[in-house]
Design a protein around this motif. Structure first.
Motif, PDB file in Angstrom:
ATOM      1  N   SER A  21       0.784  -1.242   0.000  1.00  0.00           N
ATOM      2  CA  SER A  21       0.000   0.000   0.000  1.00  0.00           C
ATOM      3  C   SER A  21       0.816   1.293   0.000  1.00  0.00           C
ATOM      4  O   SER A  21       0.289   2.326  -0.424  1.00  0.00           O
ATOM      5  CB  SER A  21      -0.968   0.007   1.184  1.00  0.00           C
ATOM      6  N   PRO A  22       2.091   1.308   0.421  1.00  0.00           N
ATOM      7  CA  PRO A  22       2.863   2.549   0.258  1.00  0.00           C
ATOM      8  C   PRO A  22       3.194   2.857  -1.207  1.00  0.00           C
ATOM      9  O   PRO A  22       3.554   3.988  -1.537  1.00  0.00           O
ATOM     10  CB  PRO A  22       4.143   2.281   1.068  1.00  0.00           C
ATOM     11  N   LYS A  23       3.040   1.860  -2.094  1.00  0.00           N
ATOM     12  CA  LYS A  23       3.417   2.050  -3.496  1.00  0.00           C
ATOM     13  C   LYS A  23       2.240   1.913  -4.458  1.00  0.00           C
ATOM     14  O   LYS A  23       2.308   2.404  -5.587  1.00  0.00           O
ATOM     15  CB  LYS A  23       4.495   1.032  -3.878  1.00  0.00           C
ATOM     16  N   TYR A  24       1.192   1.226  -4.039  1.00  0.00           N
ATOM     17  CA  TYR A  24       0.054   0.965  -4.909  1.00  0.00           C
ATOM     18  C   TYR A  24      -1.249   1.273  -4.183  1.00  0.00           C
ATOM     19  O   TYR A  24      -1.274   1.398  -2.954  1.00  0.00           O
ATOM     20  CB  TYR A  24       0.037  -0.508  -5.343  1.00  0.00           C
ATOM     21  N   ASP A  25      -2.331   1.392  -4.960  1.00  0.00           N
ATOM     22  CA  ASP A  25      -3.661   1.498  -4.371  1.00  0.00           C
ATOM     23  C   ASP A  25      -4.126   0.088  -4.032  1.00  0.00           C
ATOM     24  O   ASP A  25      -4.328  -0.736  -4.934  1.00  0.00           O
ATOM     25  CB  ASP A  25      -4.636   2.142  -5.358  1.00  0.00           C
TER      26      ASP A  25
END
Length: 216
Positions: A21-25
């Protein structure tokens, strides 16, 4: 890219949500939406302590499928059939299966379905336009949520579509220190899945913990 996690409130699902989640939805799915919402709140708090922003939403499994570009089936093998029978909307999506069909007596052993592997069974249950990729099968479940530790493992990826395989391998390579390797077509997934009970037996009988695979 939106990643939906079916069964996102289990150890693997929650751990993947934390890592991705820090990089993608990330769309965390559950049979009970309230559980998914609670998991997302916990993840936000855990990541916030580390100064990390994230993109997380808790929904039903069905909505996780509907809104995702890539769907991860983070569910035990015994739940695959009832879960997939209750869901629709997999058309034209990439579906990642880390599912391993394993049984246990006084040791762990591979117990594949008649199709030969969980991956091939899942492929047969989904629309023909869905692309199934086996990945993350040999990553220890406990390790996903241990953010203080690097996931320094090799990840074998099996898929019949080269474009989807590259997408999944690129995704794998953004997670901690994981390194993706092309392991061939989906029919080869049985080889990958069967490594997991081997790792569990090695860990158990040698008093080790969270044994993994690394190609060097």
């Amino acid at each position: 890219m939106k990643i939906g996690i079916v069964g996102g409130t289990g150890d693997i699902g929650e751990g993947m949500a934390l890592r991705l989640s820090p990089k993608y939805d990330v769309i965390v799915g559950s049979r009970e939406e309230t559980k998914a919402i609670t998991t997302c709140e916990t993840c936000r708090e855990t990541l916030g302590v580390r100064g990390l922003e994230c993109s997380l939403i808790g929904v039903t499994n069905q909505r996780a499928v509907d809104e995702a570009d890539i769907v991860v089936l983070a569910i035990p093998f015994k739940h695959v059939t009832p879960t997939l029978k209750a869901l629709t909307g997999f058309e034209d999506k990439i579906v990642i299966t880390p599912v391993n069909p394993i049984e246990r007596t006084d040791y762990f052993y591979y117990a594949p379905p008649p199709e030969g592997s969980a991956a091939m069974m899942i492929k047969g249950m989904l629309p023909s336009s869905a692309t199934v990729c086996a990945a993350f099968n040999n990553v220890a479940a406990n390790k996903w949520k241990m953010l203080e530790e690097e996931l320094d493992y090799s990840v074998a990826v099996c898929c019949d579509d080269d474009g989807a395989k590259k997408t999944v391998m690129d995704l794998v390579n953004t997670v901690s220190s994981l390194r993706a390797y092309d392991a061939g077509p989906l029919a080869a997934a049985s080889i990958v899945e069967s490594v997991t009970p081997l790792l569990l037996n090695i860990a158990r009988f040698n008093r080790m913990k969270d044994v993994g695979v690394k190609f060097v």
